[in-house]
Design an enzyme around this catalytic site. Structure first.
Site, PDB file in Angstrom:
ATOM      1  N   GLU A 196      98.391  32.536  -0.253  1.00 45.62           N
ATOM      2  CA  GLU A 196      99.620  32.103   0.420  1.00 45.62           C
ATOM      3  C   GLU A 196      99.635  30.591   0.494  1.00 45.62           C
ATOM      4  O   GLU A 196      98.651  29.978   0.910  1.00 45.62           O
ATOM      5  CB  GLU A 196      99.699  32.627   1.868  1.00 45.62           C
ATOM      6  CG  GLU A 196     100.106  34.055   1.996  1.00 45.62           C
ATOM      7  CD  GLU A 196     100.276  34.494   3.454  1.00 45.62           C
ATOM      8  OE1 GLU A 196     100.694  33.690   4.294  1.00 45.62           O
ATOM      9  OE2 GLU A 196      99.962  35.667   3.731  1.00 45.62           O
TER      10      GLU A 196
ATOM     11  N   GLU B 290      94.978  37.352   6.978  1.00 44.88           N
ATOM     12  CA  GLU B 290      94.658  36.321   7.988  1.00 44.88           C
ATOM     13  C   GLU B 290      93.967  36.933   9.188  1.00 44.88           C
ATOM     14  O   GLU B 290      94.479  36.916  10.312  1.00 44.88           O
ATOM     15  CB  GLU B 290      95.939  35.614   8.433  1.00 44.88           C
ATOM     16  CG  GLU B 290      96.618  34.862   7.305  1.00 44.88           C
ATOM     17  CD  GLU B 290      97.796  34.015   7.754  1.00 44.88           C
ATOM     18  OE1 GLU B 290      98.358  34.297   8.822  1.00 44.88           O
ATOM     19  OE2 GLU B 290      98.162  33.082   7.032  1.00 44.88           O
TER      20      GLU B 290
HETATM   21  C1  BG6 Z   1     101.280  33.649   7.307  1.00 40.83           C
HETATM   22  C2  BG6 Z   1     101.540  35.137   7.271  1.00 40.83           C
HETATM   23  O1  BG6 Z   1     100.631  33.345   8.481  1.00 40.83           O
HETATM   24  O2  BG6 Z   1     102.365  32.799   7.375  1.00 40.83           O
HETATM   25  C3  BG6 Z   1     102.904  35.518   6.724  1.00 40.83           C
HETATM   26  O3  BG6 Z   1     100.545  35.792   6.544  1.00 40.83           O
HETATM   27  C4  BG6 Z   1     103.950  34.564   7.253  1.00 40.83           C
HETATM   28  O4  BG6 Z   1     103.174  36.853   7.064  1.00 40.83           O
HETATM   29  C5  BG6 Z   1     103.586  33.175   6.767  1.00 40.83           C
HETATM   30  O5  BG6 Z   1     105.247  34.900   6.873  1.00 40.83           O
HETATM   31  C6  BG6 Z   1     104.614  32.112   7.117  1.00 40.83           C
HETATM   32  O6  BG6 Z   1     104.869  32.122   8.489  1.00 40.83           O
HETATM   33  P1  BG6 Z   1     106.327  32.313   9.055  1.00 40.83           P
HETATM   34  O7  BG6 Z   1     106.159  32.414  10.513  1.00 40.83           O
HETATM   35  O8  BG6 Z   1     107.082  31.101   8.639  1.00 40.83           O
HETATM   36  O9  BG6 Z   1     106.866  33.541   8.444  1.00 40.83           O
END
Ligand code: BG6
Length: 481
Positions: free
Chosen positions: A376, A177
């Protein structure tokens, strides 16, 4: 009816080193920026401490102890039928201070073993070089990526690992990201996710954009080196896409949505097209931001473009200019985000929008005509462990089913080239944003709570069996269109 996916579609799961490994001091690992982040909650912010402070709780120090348990976890991944597993290499395991003369063999060996284990289980490793876990020393000594010297330190680290794992890893991502690493909105107090120090009195935007450009140059340099090391490497860049809809058909709102999307497209435009777009230089000029980039660096950007684009997708947002009192939006001044009343939110206020994923896939593919890897996608939820070993997470199944169906439609009806889907947090992990364990993403439950209490035992959730079926059938049954 069935949603079918292309043959060889990479069904998988994703994590990052700092959110699962733990073992923060083992194997000669150095301190990383993730190691000085305390735990918080949906309503409080993680604190950044000056080094490790006694009596503070740092959830990534032990995380889910993947460092010691990865063999058993990979057995579970195998049972699940995963074809791909995305994780990152912690820079501080390889170069404990980020600027050491030679790499740490114990760190290199750990990832050798991890990748061997994945390969032995027919799971393709998808490896991120930098996932919010820069060595702490890089932050302290150099101020992070705002400093040009850090470009070469990162490239050196990347070269070492690309060379070492050249016969084990094919798919790489340079920065996780990249837009969030240096994005003002996502900065943690005086830091960004990529350890960029913003001193008092410094122009924050200037620092953030300079750091962004430095990271983009670093990414392009790595792509060029990677091609020399192994021409069959598949090199990707990665951007977090959050489609931002206009609140009203008011042209001001529409313009604001274009401008706010440009803040994201800037990163993928450079990754894919190798040039800083004119909308960005115009914006910088309007803000008196001057970016240091040499002719050689511009040339490197043009040469080191990526082979595919990795995207993360969690939610959409809505922008309104109603507070701008009818003034045309110049640089988003006064534009704000509001809730989308058509969508529901999770307990952390993230708005759930499966169709937004199809929208993103369409827009990104039409813009670049490059393969897209969804690296993701997921939704943080509270889970309940029932009768000692059951987790009935129908909400998670619903979330994934709704999103995967939209991916299928984007492939089938819109012609988008999607090569894989690694769902985020395949196994419960430490939330990056809040440091909580109880903001759970996984289809595998890990017994550990927000205070770090628990046996660390793993349990299969109902979603585990559901996802296994999806992978096995290379698609999902669609009951209601
Ligand atoms: C993404 C990141 O932005 O979101 C991850 O690449 C992160 O590292 C994921 O864990 C979810 O966000 P959060 O804050 O719920 O962990």
């Amino acid at each position: 009816m069935k949603c079918k996916f292309p043959k060889n579609f990479l069904w998988g799961g994703a994590v990052s080193a700092n959110q699962v490994e733990g073992a923060w001091k083992e194997g000669n690992k150095g301190l990383s920026i993730a190691d000085v982040l305390t735990a918080a909650s949906s309503t409080t912010q993680r604190l950044i401490t000056d080094g490790v402070v006694e009596d503070e709780y740092y959830p990534s120090h032990d995380a889910i102890d993947f460092y010691h348990k990865y063999k058993d976890d990979i057995k579970l991944f195998k049972k699940l039928g995963l074809k791909a597993f995305r994780t990152s290499i912690s820079w501080a395991r390889i170069f404990p201070n980020g600027d050491d003369i030679s790499p740490n063999e114990e760190g290199l060996k750990f990832y050798d073993d991890l990748f061997d284990e994945l390969i032995a289980n027919d799971i393709e490793p998808i490896i991120t070089l930098s996932h919010f876990e820069i060595p702490y020393n890089i932050h302290k000594k150099y101020g992070g990526f705002k400093n040009k010297k850090v470009i070469d330190l990162f490239v050196n680290f990347a070269e070492v690992v690309l060379e070492r794992y050249k016969s084990k890893v094919k798919y790489w991502l340079t920065f996780n990201e990249i837009n969030n690493q240096a994005d003002g909105e996502h900065s943690l107090h005086t830091w960004t996710n990529s350890a960029v120090l913003i001193n008092e009195g410094e122009n924050k935007e200037q620092v953030i954009y300079q750091s962004s450009v430095n990271e983009l140059i670093a990414s392009a340099k790595v792509v060029l080196i990677a091609r020399e090391i192994n021409p069959s490497f598949i090199m990707g860049g990665m951007v977090a896409y959050v489609p931002v809809y206009p609140n009203q058909p008011n042209p001001n709102d529409i313009l604001a949505s274009i401008k706010v999307m440009n803040r994201r497209y800037f990163y993928s435009d450079v990754h894919v097209r190798g040039e800083i777009p004119r909308y960005m230089t115009a914006y910088w000029n309007s803000r008196n931001i001057s970016i240091d980039i040499s002719k050689t660096e511009s040339h490197i950007l043009r040469q080191g473009t990526v082979d595919y684009l990795g995207i993360s997708y969690y939610m959409s947002k809505v922008v309104t200019t109603s507070k701008c009192e009818g003034q045309p939006v110049a640089n988003l001044d006064g534009a704000t985000f509001v809730e989308n009343k058509y969508l529901k939110s999770n307990d952390w206020g993230w708005q759930i929008d499966p169709k937004g994923l199809r929208i993103v896939l369409n827009e990104v593919y039409q813009r670049y005509n490059l393969p897209i890897f969804i690296v993701e996608n997921g939704c943080g939820s509270y889970d309940i462990l029932e009768n000692g070993n059951k987790i009935h997470d129908f909400y998670r199944i619903q979330y994934f089913a709704d999103h995967i169906k939209e991916v299928s439609k984007a492939i089938k009806y819109d012609g988008v080239d999607v090569i894989g889907y690694t769902l985020w947090g395949i196994i419960d992990l430490v939330s990056f944003g809040s440091g909580e364990m109880e903001k759970r993403y996984g289809v595998i439950f890990v017994d550990r709570d927000n205070q770090g209490v628990g046996t660390l035992r793993r349990y299969k959730k109902d979603s585990f069996y559901w996802y296994k079926d999806v992978i096995q059938k290379n698609g999902i049954e669609v009951l209601n269109e």
